[in-house]
Design an enzyme around this catalytic site. Structure first.
Site, PDB file in Angstrom:
ATOM      1  N   ARG A  71       1.045  -1.209  -0.032  1.00 16.95           N
ATOM      2  CA  ARG A  71       0.009   0.051  -0.054  1.00 16.95           C
ATOM      3  C   ARG A  71       0.913   1.138  -0.030  1.00 16.95           C
ATOM      4  NH1 ARG A  71      -5.242   0.140   1.679  1.00 16.95           N
ATOM      5  NH2 ARG A  71      -6.394  -1.556   1.266  1.00 16.95           N
TER       6      ARG A  71
ATOM      7  N   ARG B  22      -2.918   7.170   1.151  1.00 13.64           N
ATOM      8  CA  ARG B  22      -3.528   8.333   1.673  1.00 13.64           C
ATOM      9  C   ARG B  22      -2.243   8.857   2.546  1.00 13.64           C
ATOM     10  NH1 ARG B  22      -8.823   5.488   3.564  1.00 13.64           N
ATOM     11  NH2 ARG B  22      -7.094   4.068   3.475  1.00 13.64           N
TER      12      ARG B  22
ATOM     13  N   ARG C  57      -6.009  12.272  -5.807  1.00  9.04           N
ATOM     14  CA  ARG C  57      -7.465  11.423  -5.438  1.00  9.04           C
ATOM     15  C   ARG C  57      -8.884  12.195  -5.255  1.00  9.04           C
ATOM     16  NH1 ARG C  57     -11.146   9.523  -4.937  1.00  9.04           N
ATOM     17  NH2 ARG C  57     -12.052   8.074  -3.648  1.00  9.04           N
TER      18      ARG C  57
ATOM     19  N   ASP D 124      -7.181  -1.854  -7.190  1.00 10.45           N
ATOM     20  CA  ASP D 124      -7.701  -2.722  -5.896  1.00 10.45           C
ATOM     21  C   ASP D 124      -8.067  -4.315  -6.118  1.00 10.45           C
ATOM     22  OD1 ASP D 124      -8.897  -1.926  -3.078  1.00 10.45           O
ATOM     23  OD2 ASP D 124      -9.935  -3.181  -3.706  1.00 10.45           O
TER      24      ASP D 124
ATOM     25  N   TYR E 195     -15.546 -10.644   0.512  1.00  8.54           N
ATOM     26  CA  TYR E 195     -16.099  -9.222   0.484  1.00  8.54           C
ATOM     27  C   TYR E 195     -17.297  -9.485  -0.778  1.00  8.54           C
ATOM     28  CZ  TYR E 195     -12.200  -7.191   2.299  1.00  8.54           C
ATOM     29  OH  TYR E 195     -11.229  -6.593   3.357  1.00  8.54           O
TER      30      TYR E 195
HETATM   31  O1  CP3 Z   1      -0.077  -1.267  -2.747  1.00 12.22           O
HETATM   32  C1  CP3 Z   1      -0.425  -0.339  -3.143  1.00 12.22           C
HETATM   33  O2  CP3 Z   1      -0.108   0.730  -2.935  1.00 12.22           O
HETATM   34  C2  CP3 Z   1      -1.402  -0.500  -4.494  1.00 12.22           C
HETATM   35  C3  CP3 Z   1      -2.869  -0.414  -4.129  1.00 12.22           C
HETATM   36  C4  CP3 Z   1      -3.618  -1.362  -3.518  1.00 12.22           C
HETATM   37  C5  CP3 Z   1      -4.827  -0.737  -2.823  1.00 12.22           C
HETATM   38  N1  CP3 Z   1      -5.619  -1.943  -2.399  1.00 12.22           N
HETATM   39  C6  CP3 Z   1      -5.219   0.645  -2.841  1.00 12.22           C
HETATM   40  C7  CP3 Z   1      -6.392   1.059  -2.134  1.00 12.22           C
HETATM   41  C8  CP3 Z   1      -3.601  -2.591  -3.246  1.00 12.22           C
HETATM   42  C9  CP3 Z   1      -2.586  -3.645  -3.304  1.00 12.22           C
HETATM   43  C10 CP3 Z   1      -4.756  -3.181  -2.403  1.00 12.22           C
HETATM   44  C11 CP3 Z   1      -5.224  -4.224  -1.758  1.00 12.22           C
HETATM   45  C12 CP3 Z   1      -6.310  -4.497  -1.170  1.00 12.22           C
HETATM   46  N2  CP3 Z   1      -7.515  -4.122  -1.272  1.00 12.22           N
HETATM   47  C13 CP3 Z   1      -6.681  -5.628  -0.293  1.00 12.22           C
HETATM   48  C14 CP3 Z   1      -5.357  -6.555   0.189  1.00 12.22           C
HETATM   49  C15 CP3 Z   1      -4.494  -6.050   1.021  1.00 12.22           C
HETATM   50  C16 CP3 Z   1      -4.730  -5.541   2.587  1.00 12.22           C
HETATM   51  O3  CP3 Z   1      -4.732  -4.470   2.699  1.00 12.22           O
HETATM   52  O4  CP3 Z   1      -5.330  -6.357   3.247  1.00 12.22           O
HETATM   53  C17 CP3 Z   1      -7.846  -5.497   0.283  1.00 12.22           C
HETATM   54  C18 CP3 Z   1      -8.491  -6.445   1.354  1.00 12.22           C
HETATM   55  C19 CP3 Z   1      -8.526  -4.530  -0.377  1.00 12.22           C
HETATM   56  C20 CP3 Z   1     -10.021  -3.972  -0.410  1.00 12.22           C
HETATM   57  C21 CP3 Z   1     -10.135  -2.505   0.297  1.00 12.22           C
HETATM   58  N3  CP3 Z   1      -9.868  -1.475  -0.707  1.00 12.22           N
HETATM   59  C22 CP3 Z   1     -10.413  -2.115   1.382  1.00 12.22           C
HETATM   60  C23 CP3 Z   1     -10.725  -3.040   2.633  1.00 12.22           C
HETATM   61  C24 CP3 Z   1     -10.455  -0.850   1.296  1.00 12.22           C
HETATM   62  C25 CP3 Z   1     -10.992   0.262   2.232  1.00 12.22           C
HETATM   63  C26 CP3 Z   1     -10.023   0.454   3.402  1.00 12.22           C
HETATM   64  C27 CP3 Z   1      -9.185   1.628   3.385  1.00 12.22           C
HETATM   65  O5  CP3 Z   1      -7.859   1.115   3.336  1.00 12.22           O
HETATM   66  O6  CP3 Z   1      -9.411   2.501   2.657  1.00 12.22           O
HETATM   67  C28 CP3 Z   1      -9.886  -0.406  -0.029  1.00 12.22           C
HETATM   68  C29 CP3 Z   1      -9.722   0.798  -0.600  1.00 12.22           C
HETATM   69  C30 CP3 Z   1      -8.329   1.449  -0.946  1.00 12.22           C
HETATM   70  N4  CP3 Z   1      -7.638   0.456  -1.978  1.00 12.22           N
HETATM   71  C31 CP3 Z   1      -7.647   2.576  -0.837  1.00 12.22           C
HETATM   72  C32 CP3 Z   1      -6.465   2.521  -1.641  1.00 12.22           C
HETATM   73  C33 CP3 Z   1      -5.387   3.421  -1.683  1.00 12.22           C
HETATM   74  C34 CP3 Z   1      -8.190   3.598  -0.017  1.00 12.22           C
HETATM   75  C35 CP3 Z   1      -9.197   4.320  -0.833  1.00 12.22           C
HETATM   76  C36 CP3 Z   1      -8.940   6.062  -1.000  1.00 12.22           C
HETATM   77  O7  CP3 Z   1      -7.833   6.197  -1.333  1.00 12.22           O
HETATM   78  O8  CP3 Z   1      -9.951   6.652  -1.144  1.00 12.22           O
END
Ligand code: CP3
Length: 353
Positions: free
Chosen positions: A34, A38, A47, A84, A160
């Site tokens: 990640r 943010r 964003r 994602d 999910y």
């Molecule tokens: O690693 C990176 O920089 C690449 C991008 C990436 C994102 N999500 C961007 C993201 C990767 C590899 C993921 C994987 C992901 N997404 C997982 C597996 C890894 C983990 O963290 O457990 C899971 C379970 C998800 C599902 C997901 N996406 C959730 C539960 C959420 C909400 C929680 C949160 O962190 O906000 C997201 C949203 C998300 N995915 C964001 C980002 C940057 C935040 C949304 C935003 O910026 O508005």
């Protein structure tokens, strides 16, 4: 032939790929799960240009920029595609959205009728912006930086799809799998096929390794772990290697403790991502040097900084010094992480102390 020569040249220039091929490097290459997101002001700025997170993921110029931001700022050894794991259910035809500060929302799959509404195979046209993002990133990535693609493991993605949202322990999907195992198996099988297609297309577009995120692997009892986590990931790795014989795969089954040993040998992944609960000394002793280990700094130690960070980084470096190791966190970087602590981390790792 030309393609192979190209791959070899890339390999020599990129420490991350050399380690994935089994070399020990001091200092080890580093990237952070990640790493785009943010905690970076430049991410928050771009964003804000798009109201929905999914639209942001499907906008190649913005997604490529988000992928490159942490590389420009910190010089990590690998970039990870900005996307994602939930684009897969989206491209299978399930309704997916992200609510501000509330996480993902999906129209839950609860019955045969709901499952029947899904596409038989991944809608690759829907995902074409992702492949375009990869091409754009490849065109502007420094020669020494590798590009990682990814997908979620079937169990994590399915959890999910069934619950329709994030939950503390994925209880809705666990209950569903007990009550309707045949239907759940069909969901998992659909995800296995979709994940193979998706990862193969990411490699076609230019990613040099892929990571399979199984964030919820740790909540299952032994038999369910075997059926819903291990077997599907094994099938993905085997299926992907039929299309790309030398595909480099990192598995990240979070929270499975001693089951890591069976997971590594049975799935055939090149590298194993370790979460922060794993003792690095145990891991270094337990796995042969042909398996690359990745991890496993506690994301909260990175938030805390100071002596706690210094000590934790040093003990990880010490444990993995004599074996192929990729430095990373044990889970995703937290939004409240101070940038100066990430700078300090890079400094500590690159100085090798
Ligand atoms: O690693 C990176 O920089 C690449 C991008 C990436 C994102 N999500 C961007 C993201 C990767 C590899 C993921 C994987 C992901 N997404 C997982 C597996 C890894 C983990 O963290 O457990 C899971 C379970 C998800 C599902 C997901 N996406 C959730 C539960 C959420 C909400 C929680 C949160 O962190 O906000 C997201 C949203 C998300 N995915 C964001 C980002 C940057 C935040 C949304 C935003 O910026 O508005």
């Amino acid at each position: 032939m030309e393609g192979r020569a190209h791959l070899q040249a890339d390999l020599r220039a990129k420490p991350f790929l050399r380690v994935l091929e089994g070399e020990t490097q001091n200092p080890p290459p580093i990237w952070l799960m990640r790493q785009a997101g943010r905690y970076l002001p430049e991410y928050r700025e771009i964003r804000a240009k798009v109201p929905s997170f999914l639209e942001f993921c499907y906008a190649p110029a913005l997604a490529a920029e988000a992928t490159l931001q942490p590389i420009r700022r910190f010089g990590f050894d690998a970039a990870i595609l900005f996307s994602d794991i939930l684009v897969v259910p989206d491209a299978l035809g399930q309704k997916v959205s992200f609510e501000t500060n509330a996480g993902p929302r999906l129209e839950p799959i609860l019955s045969d009728q709901d499952f029947a509404k899904l596409n038989d195979a991944l809608d690759l046209a829907r995902l074409s912006p992702v492949f375009e993002t990869i091409e754009r990133v490849k065109a502007s990535l420094p020669a020494e930086t590798a590009l990682i693609g990814f997908c979620g493991a079937p169990w994590t993605v399915a959890s999910y799809m069934i619950a329709g949202r994030g939950t503390p322990d994925q209880a809705p999907a666990r209950l569903f799998a007990y009550r309707q195992p045949d239907l759940f198996q069909r969901v998992i099988d659909r995800l296995v096929a979709a994940s193979i297609d998706y990862l193969a297309r990411q490699i076609d577009a230019g990613v040099e390794a892929v990571q399979i995120f199984d964030s919820w692997a740790g909540v299952l009892p032994a038999a369910e772990f075997e059926r819903w986590c291990l077997a599907p990931v094994q099938a993905i790795v085997a299926g992907l290697r039929l299309k790309h014989e030398n595909a480099r795969v990192i598995g990240f089954p979070k929270g499975i403790g001693p089951r890591l040993e069976g997971y590594a040998s049975r799935t055939g992944v090149n590298a194993l991502g370790l979460d922060s609960s794993i003792d690095p000394v145990w891991a270094a002793r337990s796995f042969g040097k042909t398996l690359v280990l990745q991890g496993n700094l506690d994301p909260l130690a990175l938030v805390a900084g100071g002596a706690a960070l210094d000590e934790a980084v040093k003990s990880i470096l010490r444990a993995f010094r004599d074996r192929p190791h990729i430095f990373n966190l044990g889970h995703g970087i937290l939004p409240e992480t101070p940038i100066r602590n990430v700078e300090r981390l890079l400094d500590l790792v690159r100085r090798g102390s």
